[in-house]
Design an enzyme around this catalytic site. Structure first.
Site, PDB file in Angstrom:
ATOM      1  N   HIS A  62       0.827  -1.359   0.264  1.00  0.00           N
ATOM      2  CA  HIS A  62      -0.088  -0.117   0.133  1.00  0.00           C
ATOM      3  C   HIS A  62       0.787   1.229  -0.079  1.00  0.00           C
ATOM      4  CE1 HIS A  62       1.035  -0.384   4.217  1.00  0.00           C
ATOM      5  NE2 HIS A  62       0.325   0.492   4.467  1.00  0.00           N
ATOM      6  N   HIS A  64       1.148   3.856   2.103  1.00  0.00           N
ATOM      7  CA  HIS A  64       1.782   4.827   3.293  1.00  0.00           C
ATOM      8  C   HIS A  64       3.447   4.607   3.252  1.00  0.00           C
ATOM      9  CE1 HIS A  64      -1.992   4.381   5.858  1.00  0.00           C
ATOM     10  NE2 HIS A  64      -2.107   5.546   5.051  1.00  0.00           N
ATOM     11  N   ASP A  66       5.981   4.319   4.883  1.00  0.00           N
ATOM     12  CA  ASP A  66       6.711   3.508   5.536  1.00  0.00           C
ATOM     13  C   ASP A  66       6.851   2.002   4.809  1.00  0.00           C
ATOM     14  OD1 ASP A  66       4.061   3.435   6.611  1.00  0.00           O
ATOM     15  OD2 ASP A  66       4.647   1.856   7.963  1.00  0.00           O
ATOM     16  N   HIS A  67       6.119   2.061   3.572  1.00  0.00           N
ATOM     17  CA  HIS A  67       6.086   0.685   2.962  1.00  0.00           C
ATOM     18  C   HIS A  67       6.523   1.117   1.587  1.00  0.00           C
ATOM     19  CE1 HIS A  67       3.892  -1.900   5.809  1.00  0.00           C
ATOM     20  NE2 HIS A  67       3.556  -0.728   6.257  1.00  0.00           N
ATOM     21  N   HIS A 142      -7.578  -1.701   5.555  1.00  0.00           N
ATOM     22  CA  HIS A 142      -6.799  -0.433   6.118  1.00  0.00           C
ATOM     23  C   HIS A 142      -7.252   0.980   5.625  1.00  0.00           C
ATOM     24  CE1 HIS A 142      -3.089   0.928   8.304  1.00  0.00           C
ATOM     25  NE2 HIS A 142      -2.315   1.402   7.033  1.00  0.00           N
ATOM     26  N   ASP A 212      -0.414  -4.020   6.654  1.00  0.00           N
ATOM     27  CA  ASP A 212      -1.326  -3.327   7.669  1.00  0.00           C
ATOM     28  C   ASP A 212      -2.750  -3.441   7.407  1.00  0.00           C
ATOM     29  OD1 ASP A 212       1.289  -2.290   7.847  1.00  0.00           O
ATOM     30  OD2 ASP A 212       0.906  -0.425   7.929  1.00  0.00           O
ATOM     31  N   HIS A 270       5.860  -4.835  12.446  1.00  0.00           N
ATOM     32  CA  HIS A 270       5.323  -3.555  12.271  1.00  0.00           C
ATOM     33  C   HIS A 270       5.130  -2.866  13.497  1.00  0.00           C
ATOM     34  CE1 HIS A 270       2.310  -0.506  10.731  1.00  0.00           C
ATOM     35  NE2 HIS A 270       3.270  -0.525   9.843  1.00  0.00           N
TER      36      HIS A 270
END
Length: 305
Positions: A62, A64, A66-67, A142, A212, A270
């Site tokens: 996805h 976000h 941090d990914h 999510h 997530d 995570h």
């Protein structure tokens, strides 16, 4: 054939001094599959001496940061190092546009072919297949479109018992025996029964990456009896309401899902930066599902056949 997972990062939204953002490398045979690519991923690849030019596919769960914030840098480094092999990139809608803009305004014309596959994150769907494995999306729940990934080995051939094989068998007939067929003549008469001259095949292995997501029991049909399950565990269970509000899960919820799916092993990761010591999260999960381990950076998890 190797089937092993290396953890490169296991922190949630913000990194900490000893935890990077989410990234993993799944090695299957001689292929490297990169799963998510948080900031600093290429540094982690170098730190653990993983030859990033051997990565064949990249899967982004996805959008976000941090990914995927480490992705543009990794693609650029592959270019600067003269990569020639095509790279397949699987990700949600919007990722192609983001990368195109980054490459455009940095004046980067990749010297290798980048093949983008836009994913439907709402369904279970096969997105990759080769002679040895399949990869399916797993729909997560999510705040933005998000999916996990299920890697499965295909059925393996049955080993032949050489001393029991009749001498008249042809090479094509031997191949048919390996794949479970009996051998008959042109009139349908049984000549060789498969179970008499073959052994049971090695077990096909599997890995499920659940990115997530809120706790989602609807995932159970996709996760039944997988060998290795990674599931996010951002919070301890005393923050279950916080987890639900932010569309995340707790360590106990991850373990409950693993127990219900009867998986062989659970990894939790995570982790929120608030947890300096991860021992309470591990203990919480192990109360429900004893075969739980922490996705600690640098750890390798091998799946045996």
């Amino acid at each position: 054939m190797d089937f092993e997972l290396r953890i490169l990062g296991s922190s949630s939204a913000t990194p900490s001094a000893n935890r990077h953002h989410t990234a993993q490398v799944l090695t299957i045979g001689n292929q490297y599959h990169l799963i998510d690519c948080g900031e600093g991923t290429q540094m982690q690849l170098m730190h653990y001496k993983i030859k990033y030019q051997r990565i064949c596919n990249v899967y982004i769960s996805h959008l976000h940061g941090d990914h995927y914030f480490g992705l543009a840098g990794l693609l650029s480094t592959m270019h600067l190092k003269g990569r020639q092999l095509p790279l397949h990139l699987y990700g949600p809608p919007g990722l192609s546009e983001i990368l195109s803009l980054q490459l455009k305004y940095s004046g980067t014309n990749l010297c290798y072919k980048l093949i983008f596959h836009e994913l439907d994150t709402t369904c279970y769907k096969k997105i990759y297949e080769d002679k040895g494995i399949t990869v399916h999306t797993i729909p997560m729940e999510h705040r933005v479109p998000c999916c996990g990934f299920l890697f499965r080995e295909k059925q393996k051939p049955r080993p032949l018992i050489k001393e029991k094989l009749p001498s008249f068998l042809t090479p094509p007939q031997l191949v048919r025996l390996k794949w479970g067929e009996d051998i008959r003549d042109e009139h349908g008469k049984l000549l060789v029964q498969n179970q008499d001259v073959t052994q049971e095949p090695k077990r096909s292995r599997s890995y499920a990456y659940c990115a997530d997501s809120r706790y989602k029991p609807a995932l159970l049909p996709y996760l039944q009896r997988v060998d290795l399950l990674y599931h996010e565990a951002t919070f301890a269970d005393d923050l279950r309401e916080r987890a639900d509000y932010t569309f995340h899960s707790t360590a106990r919820q991850a373990a409950e899902l693993a127990a219900a799916a009867q998986v062989r092993q659970l990894l939790i990761g995570h982790f929120s930066v608030r947890y300096k010591d991860l021992t309470p999260l591990l203990a919480e999960a192990q109360e429900v599902f004893p075969k739980t381990e922490l996705a600690i950076e640098g750890s390798i998890f091998c799946v045996r056949d």
